[in-house]
Design a protein around this motif. Structure first.
Motif, short mmCIF file in Angstrom:
data_model
loop_
_atom_site.label_atom_id
_atom_site.label_comp_id
_atom_site.label_asym_id
_atom_site.label_seq_id
_atom_site.Cartn_x
_atom_site.Cartn_y
_atom_site.Cartn_z
N GLU A 255 -27.96 52.57 -12.88
CA GLU A 255 -27.65 53.70 -13.75
C GLU A 255 -26.59 54.59 -13.11
N ALA A 256 -26.70 54.79 -11.79
CA ALA A 256 -25.69 55.59 -11.09
C ALA A 256 -24.34 54.91 -11.08
N ALA A 257 -24.34 53.58 -10.96
CA ALA A 257 -23.08 52.83 -10.97
C ALA A 257 -22.39 52.92 -12.32
N GLN A 258 -23.16 52.80 -13.39
CA GLN A 258 -22.58 52.89 -14.72
C GLN A 258 -22.00 54.27 -14.97
N VAL A 276 -14.01 49.15 -9.78
CA VAL A 276 -14.30 49.49 -8.39
C VAL A 276 -15.35 50.61 -8.32
N ALA A 277 -15.24 51.60 -9.20
CA ALA A 277 -16.16 52.74 -9.18
C ALA A 277 -17.61 52.28 -9.34
N ALA A 278 -17.84 51.34 -10.26
CA ALA A 278 -19.20 50.82 -10.44
C ALA A 278 -19.62 49.97 -9.26
N ARG A 279 -18.71 49.13 -8.81
CA ARG A 279 -19.04 48.15 -7.77
C ARG A 279 -19.36 48.83 -6.43
N SER A 324 -15.64 48.63 -23.06
CA SER A 324 -17.02 48.75 -22.61
C SER A 324 -17.06 49.10 -21.13
N ILE A 325 -18.15 49.74 -20.73
CA ILE A 325 -18.49 49.92 -19.32
C ILE A 325 -19.91 49.41 -19.17
N GLU A 326 -20.07 48.25 -18.52
CA GLU A 326 -21.35 47.55 -18.57
C GLU A 326 -21.71 46.82 -17.27
N PRO A 327 -21.85 47.52 -16.18
CA PRO A 327 -22.32 46.83 -14.98
C PRO A 327 -23.75 46.32 -15.17
N GLY A 328 -24.06 45.27 -14.43
CA GLY A 328 -25.41 44.71 -14.51
C GLY A 328 -25.85 44.20 -13.16
N ILE A 329 -27.16 44.02 -13.00
CA ILE A 329 -27.71 43.42 -11.79
C ILE A 329 -28.62 42.27 -12.23
N TYR A 330 -28.53 41.14 -11.53
CA TYR A 330 -29.19 39.92 -11.99
C TYR A 330 -29.85 39.21 -10.81
N ASN A 355 -24.86 56.82 -27.29
CA ASN A 355 -25.50 58.01 -26.72
C ASN A 355 -27.02 57.88 -26.61
N ARG A 356 -27.53 56.66 -26.61
CA ARG A 356 -28.94 56.45 -26.33
C ARG A 356 -29.19 56.64 -24.84
N PRO A 357 -30.42 57.01 -24.45
CA PRO A 357 -30.72 57.18 -23.03
C PRO A 357 -30.38 55.93 -22.23
N HIS A 358 -29.90 56.13 -21.01
CA HIS A 358 -29.48 55.01 -20.17
C HIS A 358 -30.61 54.47 -19.30
N GLY A 359 -31.65 55.22 -19.13
CA GLY A 359 -32.71 54.83 -18.22
C GLY A 359 -33.50 53.61 -18.69
#
Length: 364
Positions: A255-258, A276-279, A324-330, A355-359
């Motif tokens: 969530e912080a990365a996004q 880079v900012a997300a990574r 889009s801005i869509e980092p993910g962890i897998y 604008n839905r909650p990101h958590g």
């Protein structure tokens, strides 16, 4: 609007040293004329002469009715219809200078590209570099359409407790979501990903017969077009019951990365700097290796288009670019998560269309 787009396409083609553009059905033709024609074995093409900005439409006579759904009539374009037995590629070539250097849309099928190249006596190049300059920067009407699309897909995510229930299969959940996508204002459900448990670790998983279980982390990535064809695309991640402390901690990093990537967006920065900012946030917490894709992609008449938010893309962001801005962890074999918003670059930052909650939303 369409006349200005065609004139600008001709201008960009001239600047690129081209003599003309040939655009077959697909997102580029829709952008330039509003046409929703399909590509068949018979050639339909918009031909733009770069030096004069004169544009012609070459199409089978039996497809003339399709022009009523476009701006071709209002633009006063020359319509060159043909019947079986006539060579349509010769008609295209006749609209261009002898020995013309021509670019074609990347949606042109090989079925048409090869005979066109034979007729022109040279293989055309791709027009992507020209047309992306047009389509990357959205005008006010396009931004409003994307804003409506974002609100529509947000309404679907807001209803997720109706669909995402322990004991249902991914396919059953996906079917219910598809119906909701239509109910909330889209013309179709372009894609529905329901990645539960270990399937969430596959970024391009769709749906399966796997039954959703208590304790699953579920990735929901959904979207589709709203009139006049602009797309939504939003991902949220759900927990079927309270997540473990480890999952909660790792998701908080995501969530912080996004958010860091969103905060980095402004005119003048490079597309890769947003990646880079997300990574960097993920890397600082040892999660770099489980982020396995680019941070984002442009969106508009296509779900995926320029600009791509990825390492190596040094293009500078300008006001009006949407992506889009869509980092993910897998974690393969275990679980995955992704957070995705569509944003548009503004004069001093960006506006999010989602604008839905990101958590990590707990259901059940």
């Amino acid at each position: 609007m369409y006349g200005a787009r065609i004139a600008r396409a001709a201008e960009l083609a001239r600047s690129a040293g081209l003599d003309g553009l040939v655009v077959t059905p697909g997102p580029d033709l829709r952008y330039l004329t509003g046409s929703r024609a399909d590509s068949f074995e018979r050639l339909t093409a918009l031909v733009i002469a770069a030096d004069t900005a004169k544009a012609s439409v070459v199409l089978p006579r039996l497809e003339l009715a399709s022009l009523k759904e476009s701006a071709v009539g209002d633009l006063g374009l020359t319509v060159l219809d043909w019947v079986d037995g006539v060579d349509p590629y010769a008609i295209v070539a006749a609209q261009l200078p002898t020995g013309a250097k021509v670019a074609v849309t990347d949606a042109m099928p090989a079925l048409h590209l090869i005979p066109l190249a034979d007729t022109l006596g040279a293989l055309p190049i791709l027009a992507t570099g020209v047309l992306r300059e047009l389509r990357m920067v959205k005008d006010d009407a396009e931004i409003e359409a994307l804003r409506r699309a974002g609100a529509a897909i947000d309404r679907v995510h807001a209803r997720m407790a109706e669909f995402l229930i322990v004991g249902r299969t991914e396919a059953e959940v996906g079917e219910a979501i598809s119906e909701a996508i239509l109910e909330e204002g889209h013309t179709e459900a372009a894609f529905v990903i329901v990645g539960s448990g270990p399937h969430g670790a596959d970024p391009h998983h769709e749906v399966s017969d796997r039954v959703i279980e208590s304790g699953d982390i579920v990735v929901i990535d959904i979207g589709g077009p709203v009139e006049p064809g602009y797309n939504s695309d939003s991902t949220r991640t759900y927990s079927m019951g309270q997540p473990s402390a480890e999952v909660s901690a790792q998701f908080a990093v995501l969530e912080a990365a996004q958010q860091a990537a969103v905060d980095s967006v402004r005119p003048g920065v490079s597309a890769e700097s947003v990646d880079v900012a997300a990574r960097e946030v993920l890397a600082a917490q040892g999660l770099a290796e489980v982020f396995v894709h680019r941070t984002g992609h442009g969106i508009g008449l296509s779900v995926h288009e320029e600009p791509y938010i990825v390492e190596g893309n040094t293009i500078e962001l300008v006001e009006g670019m949407a992506f889009s801005i869509e980092p993910g962890i897998y974690f393969r074999g275990s679980w995955g998560a992704r957070i995705e918003d569509i944003v548009v670059v503004t004069a001093d930052g960006c506006e999010s269309f989602n604008n839905r909650p990101h958590g990590l939303t707990v259901l059940g």
